[in-house]
Write a protein that holds these residues in place. Structure first.
Motif, PDB file in Angstrom:
ATOM      1  N   GLY A 123      69.002 114.062  77.977  1.00 44.78           N
ATOM      2  CA  GLY A 123      68.177 115.262  77.941  1.00 44.78           C
ATOM      3  C   GLY A 123      66.684 114.992  77.915  1.00 44.78           C
ATOM      4  N   TRP A 124      66.273 113.728  77.984  1.00 44.45           N
ATOM      5  CA  TRP A 124      64.844 113.404  77.950  1.00 44.45           C
ATOM      6  C   TRP A 124      64.257 113.569  79.350  1.00 44.45           C
ATOM      7  N   ARG A 125      63.057 114.133  79.414  1.00 52.82           N
ATOM      8  CA  ARG A 125      62.334 114.302  80.679  1.00 52.82           C
ATOM      9  C   ARG A 125      60.907 113.798  80.504  1.00 52.82           C
ATOM     10  N   PRO A 126      60.227 113.437  81.594  1.00 51.09           N
ATOM     11  CA  PRO A 126      58.828 113.000  81.469  1.00 51.09           C
ATOM     12  C   PRO A 126      57.918 114.043  80.833  1.00 51.09           C
ATOM     13  N   THR A 127      58.314 115.306  80.897  1.00 52.06           N
ATOM     14  CA  THR A 127      57.513 116.380  80.307  1.00 52.06           C
ATOM     15  C   THR A 127      57.853 116.631  78.841  1.00 52.06           C
ATOM     16  N   HIS A 128      58.688 115.772  78.253  1.00 54.53           N
ATOM     17  CA  HIS A 128      59.215 115.971  76.904  1.00 54.53           C
ATOM     18  C   HIS A 128      58.097 116.202  75.879  1.00 54.53           C
ATOM     19  N   THR A 129      57.118 115.307  75.832  1.00 58.59           N
ATOM     20  CA  THR A 129      56.062 115.405  74.828  1.00 58.59           C
ATOM     21  C   THR A 129      55.191 116.640  75.055  1.00 58.59           C
ATOM     22  N   GLY A 130      54.886 116.934  76.302  1.00 59.54           N
ATOM     23  CA  GLY A 130      54.078 118.109  76.588  1.00 59.54           C
ATOM     24  C   GLY A 130      54.744 119.392  76.149  1.00 59.54           C
ATOM     25  N   HIS A 131      56.046 119.500  76.377  1.00 58.39           N
ATOM     26  CA  HIS A 131      56.766 120.698  75.966  1.00 58.39           C
ATOM     27  C   HIS A 131      56.713 120.879  74.448  1.00 58.39           C
ATOM     28  N   ILE A 132      56.833 119.781  73.713  1.00 57.98           N
ATOM     29  CA  ILE A 132      56.779 119.873  72.260  1.00 57.98           C
ATOM     30  C   ILE A 132      55.363 120.204  71.801  1.00 57.98           C
ATOM     31  N   ALA A 133      54.366 119.556  72.395  1.00 56.07           N
ATOM     32  CA  ALA A 133      52.985 119.768  71.978  1.00 56.07           C
ATOM     33  C   ALA A 133      52.548 121.217  72.169  1.00 56.07           C
ATOM     34  N   TYR A 134      53.022 121.847  73.221  1.00 57.10           N
ATOM     35  CA  TYR A 134      52.621 123.217  73.524  1.00 57.10           C
ATOM     36  C   TYR A 134      53.626 124.264  73.042  1.00 57.10           C
ATOM     37  N   SER A 135      54.694 123.818  72.392  1.00 58.24           N
ATOM     38  CA  SER A 135      55.725 124.752  71.967  1.00 58.24           C
ATOM     39  C   SER A 135      55.202 125.722  70.909  1.00 58.24           C
TER      40      SER A 135
END
Length: 328
Positions: A123-135
């Motif tokens: 379930g990991w994607r390259p956008t993983h950190t960005g999605h969490i940071a902006y969640s």
């Protein structure tokens, strides 16, 4: 970079997250076989924790696994260089926020290899950190993790105490999502007896009626499974706590639920302390351990035993690393 709206309440309300990683690292990181030789058991545990709980701050990681903040920062910089972890530092209205860590590309590849899974299944994607940071749920998630990391760290210096189990919102949904979706599930004890509990972390953003409606699901869970964990509701202020208690008490009594509430006005750094009030008239605030004694009929939630559908990454992660005081 344009900023995003801050959460209205909770730990994330002081800042707006940004996804930019401020620290550079090599464009190529070691392959999994090379990386495996460089990582300690504590490093692997941290990768699993970040997969399970999504985001942890430097202070939360240090609290769980290191003897000092400086040693945690030093090791986390190394893990960031090897892409085991990613990080972002939210913009704050004043002062500065700690580094926030998520699972990095090499860490995800390593976990997938250990579990014998394809990275896509992880379930990991390259956008993983960005999605969490902006969640919009960042502040909520950090608040849950803040409570549970304090509980886990307390057990390091209290031999009779233990946070024996800590399941994330995602793990709870995997097991019980057709009935209830708590923010966490945990087992706490300080001597005897055990306190099994669901956690609802209330930021004050939901109407009281919506919080009340969740009680029906917890009653249905008890009926369907025959198990009876407590329900702990943690909110942001004492006034919100009082409003919740007034609204929820009749329904909790009618549904025969074991509910206790507290707020961040009390539980900032010691959530195990005498800050929790059972949801009944005239109740006094008491400790988590005393709650378990107050409710002798509590039993752990069903559905915790491993099944054939489990993998190494769906089994519970120990709240503390295998060697908290080990090597760097």
């Amino acid at each position: 970079m344009p900023t995003l709206p801050r959460p209205a309440h909770g730990p994330g309300s002081r800042y707006t997250a940004r996804a930019a990683v401020t620290r550079t690292r090599p464009s190529r990181h070691p392959d999994v076989a090379t990386l495996a030789r460089r990582l300690t058991g504590r490093d692997l545990w941290l990768a699993r924790m970040l997969h399970e709980h999504r985001v942890l701050t430097t202070h939360q990681i240090a609290r769980l696994a290191y003897t000092s903040l400086r040693s945690a920062q030093r090791r986390l910089r190394t893990l960031h260089q090897h892409a085991v972890v990613d990080s972002f530092r939210p913009l704050t209205a004043s002062g500065s926020a700690p580094e926030h860590y998520t699972l990095g590309p090499a860490g995800a590849a390593l976990l997938a290899a250990h579990a014998g899974l394809d990275l896509a299944i992880l379930g990991w994607r390259p956008t993983h950190t960005g999605h969490i940071a902006y969640s919009p749920s960042l502040g909520h998630d950090l608040g849950v993790n803040e409570l549970l990391t304090h509980l886990a760290a307390h057990t390091r210096d209290t031999p009779k105490a233990a946070l024996a189990l800590w399941l994330s919102e995602r793990s709870c949904a995997r097991r019980w999502g057709d009935i209830v979706r708590p923010d966490a599930y945990a087992h706490w004890y300080d001597g005897d007896p055990l306190l099994p509990f669901f956690l609802e972390y209330d930021t004050g953003s939901q109407p009281l009626a919506r919080v009340e409606a969740k009680l029906v699901g917890y009653a249905a869970f008890t009926t369907a499974t025959g198990s009876r964990p407590a329900l702990l509701i943690h909110t942001r202020t004492q006034s919100r706590d009082q409003a919740l208690r007034h609204r929820l008490a009749p329904a909790a009594h009618e549904l025969d639920l074991r509910v206790a509430t507290s707020s961040a006005d009390f539980t900032t750094t010691d959530p195990w302390g005498p800050w929790w009030a059972p949801l009944q008239p005239g109740a006094h605030r008491t400790t988590l351990t005393a709650l378990a004694a107050h409710w002798p009929s509590l039993t752990p939630a069903s559905g915790l035993d491993p099944t054939d559908a489990d993998t190494a990454l769906t089994l519970p992660v120990p709240p503390l690393p295998p060697d908290p005081g080990g090597g760097q």
